[in-house]
Design an enzyme around this catalytic site. Structure first.
Site, PDB file in Angstrom:
ATOM      1  N   SER A 186     -42.438   5.461  -7.717  1.00 11.98           N
ATOM      2  CA  SER A 186     -42.404   4.042  -7.359  1.00 11.98           C
ATOM      3  C   SER A 186     -42.503   3.814  -5.853  1.00 11.98           C
ATOM      4  O   SER A 186     -42.443   2.695  -5.384  1.00 11.98           O
ATOM      5  CB  SER A 186     -41.132   3.398  -7.899  1.00 11.98           C
TER       6      SER A 186
ATOM      7  N   THR B 102     -37.752   1.043  -5.455  1.00 13.36           N
ATOM      8  CA  THR B 102     -37.974   0.974  -4.009  1.00 13.36           C
ATOM      9  C   THR B 102     -36.966   1.781  -3.209  1.00 13.36           C
ATOM     10  O   THR B 102     -35.778   1.711  -3.476  1.00 13.36           O
ATOM     11  CB  THR B 102     -37.784  -0.490  -3.558  1.00 13.36           C
TER      12      THR B 102
ATOM     13  N   THR C 200     -42.372   0.764  -0.887  1.00 12.84           N
ATOM     14  CA  THR C 200     -42.540   0.737  -2.342  1.00 12.84           C
ATOM     15  C   THR C 200     -44.021   0.606  -2.709  1.00 12.84           C
ATOM     16  O   THR C 200     -44.835   0.213  -1.872  1.00 12.84           O
ATOM     17  CB  THR C 200     -41.774  -0.459  -2.954  1.00 12.84           C
TER      18      THR C 200
ATOM     19  N   ARG D 131     -50.000  -9.268  -6.042  1.00 10.15           N
ATOM     20  CA  ARG D 131     -48.552  -9.489  -6.141  1.00 10.15           C
ATOM     21  C   ARG D 131     -47.801  -8.711  -5.051  1.00 10.15           C
ATOM     22  O   ARG D 131     -48.031  -7.526  -4.842  1.00 10.15           O
ATOM     23  CB  ARG D 131     -48.063  -9.051  -7.521  1.00 10.15           C
TER      24      ARG D 131
ATOM     25  N   THR E   8     -33.013  -3.473  -3.899  1.00 12.38           N
ATOM     26  CA  THR E   8     -33.974  -2.813  -4.789  1.00 12.38           C
ATOM     27  C   THR E   8     -33.842  -3.451  -6.165  1.00 12.38           C
ATOM     28  O   THR E   8     -32.764  -3.921  -6.527  1.00 12.38           O
ATOM     29  CB  THR E   8     -33.702  -1.303  -4.871  1.00 12.38           C
ATOM     30  N   GLY E   9     -34.944  -3.493  -6.893  1.00  8.73           N
ATOM     31  CA  GLY E   9     -34.859  -4.063  -8.235  1.00  8.73           C
ATOM     32  C   GLY E   9     -36.033  -4.974  -8.523  1.00  8.73           C
ATOM     33  O   GLY E   9     -37.137  -4.767  -8.008  1.00  8.73           O
TER      34      GLY E   9
END
Ligand code: NAG
Ligand code: NAG
Length: 337
Positions: A65, A197, A215, A225, A248-249
């Site tokens: 990722s 990330t 990321t 995006r 992060t998330g």
């Protein structure tokens, strides 16, 4: 009752031990932590620590990722986002939707140090990077091609479109707009393996502080995006008179709340780092109760903390802490709430 109280208080104490220098980073990305820590141990700057630490993940493709060869978008391309912030000068460099360049955090730092700007995006950011001597190369790998072709074979599922026809849950488009339904909360497909990330905070004994992120975004995202990671105050924030935070998330959700900025402001108002992280998560939770995400926080005296939202794919959040208490970076965890 007494026992559980004791455990909880000793746990938060261990999360808050203060000692400098300090590096805190998201997820169990140990070699990123080690790289950043060795920069600080050898007297390097906090900016170098954050850059080298995040760059380590870009090279190692941490969890697929970060860096090249991961999270192909709807057209199969990998694009990168990164941010670096100097909390003492309040300078920031960020890149978003960066193409063909592997070292996104390096380009972010070049934006900060080689231009008067703060953020560059897309194709033009790649041209800037090439002009600065970064090597242009294909970010696609067999692995990312495979993720992409499996997605195509599975009728382009999961899919991030909504309010479009024909049946967006089965088709790969082209998409036609449908009447927009308010309150639609379609299933989101953001979990621990689609968005991990790296976010990093570094502090030294002389009051220098920096934060950064890197990321490759979200698998199967709509091209163009950009998530929270390169957005100042969302992905990370640092202020030399207070501390720093990184998130992060599920970036599409988290960026609506500037959680890193919020956590720093809460620490400014006196909150300890764990409480500040928790409040930043709570703010999002109020609107998106099961969102996937976590925040790390540290203040300038070297106290740190983290918090995460309890979600189907996340009950405990792991992060790395490097400080003089241990010869090597330590894996820490916090229970999500
Ligand atoms: C990628 O796939 C191609 C064709 O299937 C193969 O020739 C090549 O060795 C693979 N590369 C790697 C790094 O696995
Ligand atoms: C950092 O947080 C700790 C723990 O809450 C607190 O004792 C300390 O005073 C804070 N430092 C600053 C500079 O606010």
């Amino acid at each position: 009752m007494f026992l559980s109280f004791f455990l909880i208080s000793s746990f938060s104490f261990s999360l808050g031990q203060a000692s400098l220098p300090l590096v805190v980073n998201t997820w169990p990305f140990k070699s990123a932590a080690t790289s950043a820590w060795s920069v600080l141990r050898s007297g390097g700057s906090v900016l170098d620590a954050v850059e080298k630490g995040c760059a380590r993940c870009e090279v190692e493709q941490c969890d697929g990722s970060v860096g090249f060869g991961g999270s192909p978008d709807e057209s199969g391309e990998t694009t990168l986002d990164a941010l670096i912030m100097n909390g003492n000068t309040m300078e920031v460099g960020a890149v978003a939707d960066l193409r063909r360049i592997k070292n996104a955090i390096g380009v972010a730092r070049a934006v900060m140090e080689r231009t008067e700007h703060t953020m560059l995006v897309g194709e033009a950011a790649s041209v800037f990077a090439e002009n600065m001597g970064f090597v242009a190369e294909d970010l696609t790998t067999n692995k990312s091609l495979n993720i992409f072709s499996l997605w195509l074979k599975g009728n382009c599922q999961p899919n991030y479109r909504k309010n479009v026809s024909p049946d967006a849950s089965k088709s790969c488009g082209p998409y036609r707009p449908q009447a927009v339904q308010t309150q639609t909360r379609g299933p989101r497909h953001v979990g621990i393996h689609s968005h991990d990330t790296i976010g990093m905070i570094a502090l030294d004994q002389n009051g220098h502080i920096a934060a950064g992120t890197s990321t490759n975004g979200l698998n199967h995202k709509v091209p163009g995006r950009v998530g929270d990671s390169p957005i100042i105050g969302a992905g990370a924030y640092a202020d030399g008179s207070v501390g720093a935070a990184a998130a992060t998330g599920d970036g599409d959700i988290m960026m609506r709340f500037l959680p890193s900025y919020l956590a720093v402001e809460l620490m400014r108002a006196g909150a300890d780092p764990s409480a500040a992280c928790k409040s930043a998560i709570s703010r999002i939770k109020r609107h998106y109760s099961d969102f996937f995400g976590a925040v790390i926080c540290a203040n300038i005296t070297g106290h740190y903390g983290a918090a995460c939202n309890k979600a189907p794919s996340l009950t405990q959040f792991h992060f790395m802490v490097s400080n003089p208490e241990s010869a090597t970076p330590i894996l820490k965890s916090v229970d999500c709430f």
